[in-house]
Enzyme design. Structure first.
Site, PDB file in Angstrom:
ATOM      1  N   LYS A  20       0.840  -1.210   0.000  1.00 16.25           N
ATOM      2  CA  LYS A  20       0.000   0.000   0.000  1.00 16.25           C
ATOM      3  C   LYS A  20       0.867   1.249   0.000  1.00 16.25           C
ATOM      4  O   LYS A  20       0.668   2.158  -0.808  1.00 16.25           O
ATOM      5  CB  LYS A  20      -0.898   0.006   1.245  1.00 16.25           C
ATOM      6  N   ASN A  21       1.819   1.289   0.932  1.00 11.17           N
ATOM      7  CA  ASN A  21       2.550   2.544   1.142  1.00 11.17           C
ATOM      8  C   ASN A  21       3.578   2.829   0.051  1.00 11.17           C
ATOM      9  O   ASN A  21       4.198   3.887   0.043  1.00 11.17           O
ATOM     10  CB  ASN A  21       3.191   2.562   2.536  1.00 11.17           C
ATOM     11  N   ARG A  33       0.264  14.175  13.517  1.00  9.40           N
ATOM     12  CA  ARG A  33       0.808  14.032  12.161  1.00  9.40           C
ATOM     13  C   ARG A  33       0.964  15.346  11.395  1.00  9.40           C
ATOM     14  O   ARG A  33       0.214  15.660  10.479  1.00  9.40           O
ATOM     15  CB  ARG A  33      -0.023  13.015  11.370  1.00  9.40           C
ATOM     16  N   ASP A  91       4.027   0.207  12.141  1.00  5.19           N
ATOM     17  CA  ASP A  91       2.829  -0.382  11.528  1.00  5.19           C
ATOM     18  C   ASP A  91       2.614  -1.844  11.927  1.00  5.19           C
ATOM     19  O   ASP A  91       1.609  -2.443  11.553  1.00  5.19           O
ATOM     20  CB  ASP A  91       2.891  -0.283   9.990  1.00  5.19           C
ATOM     21  N   ARG A  99      -8.979  -0.273   4.225  1.00  6.43           N
ATOM     22  CA  ARG A  99      -8.113   0.748   3.623  1.00  6.43           C
ATOM     23  C   ARG A  99      -6.762   0.158   3.233  1.00  6.43           C
ATOM     24  O   ARG A  99      -6.125   0.623   2.305  1.00  6.43           O
ATOM     25  CB  ARG A  99      -7.890   1.905   4.610  1.00  6.43           C
TER      26      ARG A  99
END
Ligand code: EPZ
Length: 420
Positions: A17-18, A116, A301, A393
């Site tokens: 994903k990232n 963030r 994560d 997600r």
């Protein structure tokens, strides 16, 4: 989910994903059609596709192949509705400045894992000649010409490194990013930019040097996304927590060094072969201390998932979270399932209990949600996890993959997020 079933068998690991999200943003740096191969079919990738469409790109999916035609991408505004759904939308800032010399991007707020900030992104781009103002929740950026500079990041931020990298490939002169993030996803992005014709040295180390194209756009290419080390790590922990034995097909052990070392310390068996990583655990895990840090440290994560495993360990473990200040929020959910975890600032003391017990639980963010699913798989009885849209997600067809491995999982409502 009905807990207590061992996970056994092979599970294919999706594209990261990232990485995929940034490769998609990089498509704005070329005028033709960029193809992202092995793109994960997850909600965040759909959101990034919407961001690119809002900017004038055309998107087409065939299975896991995502084509982005950015030849008509004349837009420079990213709406709040999309940025609110996914903070990573901010990563179009660098490409938009490189392509159009201006951008209007909704400001991302905080989220469930921390406040963030984006100050490091802005400071880096400012040094390269961009100026910023704020207008009713929007960040308005202008950079008539971007020039290479030495940019020293206060913290090796993944997003700031990526935004600066994508601005620098089309700037004039040489940009040096010091204290750069070293994640495999940065190496993947730099790899694709290099295939597109950019000149980049040092990606994957703390100093990245970029020789800009002097305002010229790059060539569109086709690029395969690196395997998702966080999805692989999630299934690795799930295998251990259920005393199972799972082959993580396509996972790259070199991206999970510390994670695998910690799992071995906890009692896991790990074999690395041509097809991927095979991992299993037969007994209750041993207690292990761990500390999250930027790559190559233990990934934040995977912190919640690891906490679930250690919550049933023999003995007491200490986890320290150094990257996101609110990432222990899910501990209350886990304690409701019988865990014994106390947090104090960025430390957590995890006293291992024999077994978790089922209780209705909520997914609080992508990774905390995945951790709650692991807790449910390891617990006694039937657990219902709500707010699974967070998990959607970042994980492609999680329930399908778990079912493949022998878990008893049922999904209420639509089994998958709406994907086009
Ligand atoms: C990326 O977020 C990932 N997201 C995150 O994945 C991951 O947790 C994180 O890197 C760390 O590995 C994507 O790649 C889309 P950072 P990013 O900038 O880029 C502070 C997931 O579940 N900071 O390295 O936002 C920041 O507040 C997620 O997949 C500033 O202070 O991470 C944080 O404490 C969530 N100012 C720390 O640095 C800035 O300008 C790390 O952030 C930027 C960051």
């Amino acid at each position: 989910m009905t807990g207590g079933r061992r996970l056994e068998g092979a599970v294919p690991i999706a594209g990261a994903k990232n990485s995929a999200l940034k490769l998609m943003a990089a498509a704005l740096l070329a005028e033709g059609t960029t193809v992202v191969e092995h793109a994960p079919r997850i909600a965040d990738v759909s959101t990034m596709a919407e961001v690119l469409e809002a900017l004038g790109s055309r998107i087409a999916w065939v299975d896991h192949r995502l084509a982005i035609d950015a030849s008509q991408a004349g837009g420079h505004e990213t709406p709040y509705e999309l940025v609110r759904r996914m903070r990573a939308s901010i990563v179009v800032l660098g490409p938009l400045l490189a392509r159009h010399g201006r951008a209007r991007v909704a400001m991302p707020g905080g989220c469930n894992i921390g406040s963030r900030k984006i100050d490091l992104h802005l400071r880096g781009l400012e040094r390269m000649g961009a100026s910023f103002s704020f207008d009713h929740g929007y960040l308005v950026a202008a950079a008539p010409a971007l020039r290479g500079e030495v940019i020293s990041l206060d913290f090796p931020s993944v997003g700031a490194t990526e935004n600066v990298l994508m601005a620098a490939v089309c700037a004039s002169g040489t940009t040096v990013v010091e204290n750069a993030a070293r994640e495999p996803e940065i190496v993947d992005l730099a790899g694709m930019l290099t295939e597109m014709g950019a000149k980049i040295d040092g990606a994957g180390t703390t100093t990245i040097e970029i020789h800009g194209s002097g305002g010229r756009l790059l060539e569109a290419v086709s690029h395969r996304v690196v395997p998702d080390r966080i999805e692989a790590g999630t299934f690795a922990v799930a295998a251990c927590a259920t005393r199972g034995d799972v082959l993580l097909e396509g996972a790259r052990a070199e991206h999970l060094d510390l994670v695998l070392a910690k799992l071995v310390e906890a009692g896991a068996r790990v074999e690395v072969g041509d097809r991927g990583i095979r991992i299993g655990m037969d007994d209750r895990p041993a207690a292990v201390d761990f500390v999250t840090l930027p790559y190559p440290g233990f990934p934040t994560d995977l912190q919640p998932q690891m906490m679930v495993l250690l919550s049933v360990a023999r003995g007491t473990s200490i986890a320290t979270e150094n990257v996101f200040e609110s990432r222990f929020m899910f501990v209350d959910e886990l304690n409701r399932m019988g865990a014994d975890i106390r947090t104090e600032g960025h430390h957590a003391v995890i006293r291992g209990v024999e077994r978790l017990s089922s209780a209705p639980a909520r997914a609080l963010d992508i990774r905390a949600g995945a951790a709650t699913v692991i807790a449910a798989l390891a617990a006694d009885g039937v657990t219902e996890v709500s707010d699974m849209h967070f998990v959607d997600r970042g994980y492609e067809d999680l329930e399908g993959k778990l079912t493949l491995l022998g878990a008893e999982v049922e999904r209420e409502r639509a089994p998958r997020p709406a994907l086009r």
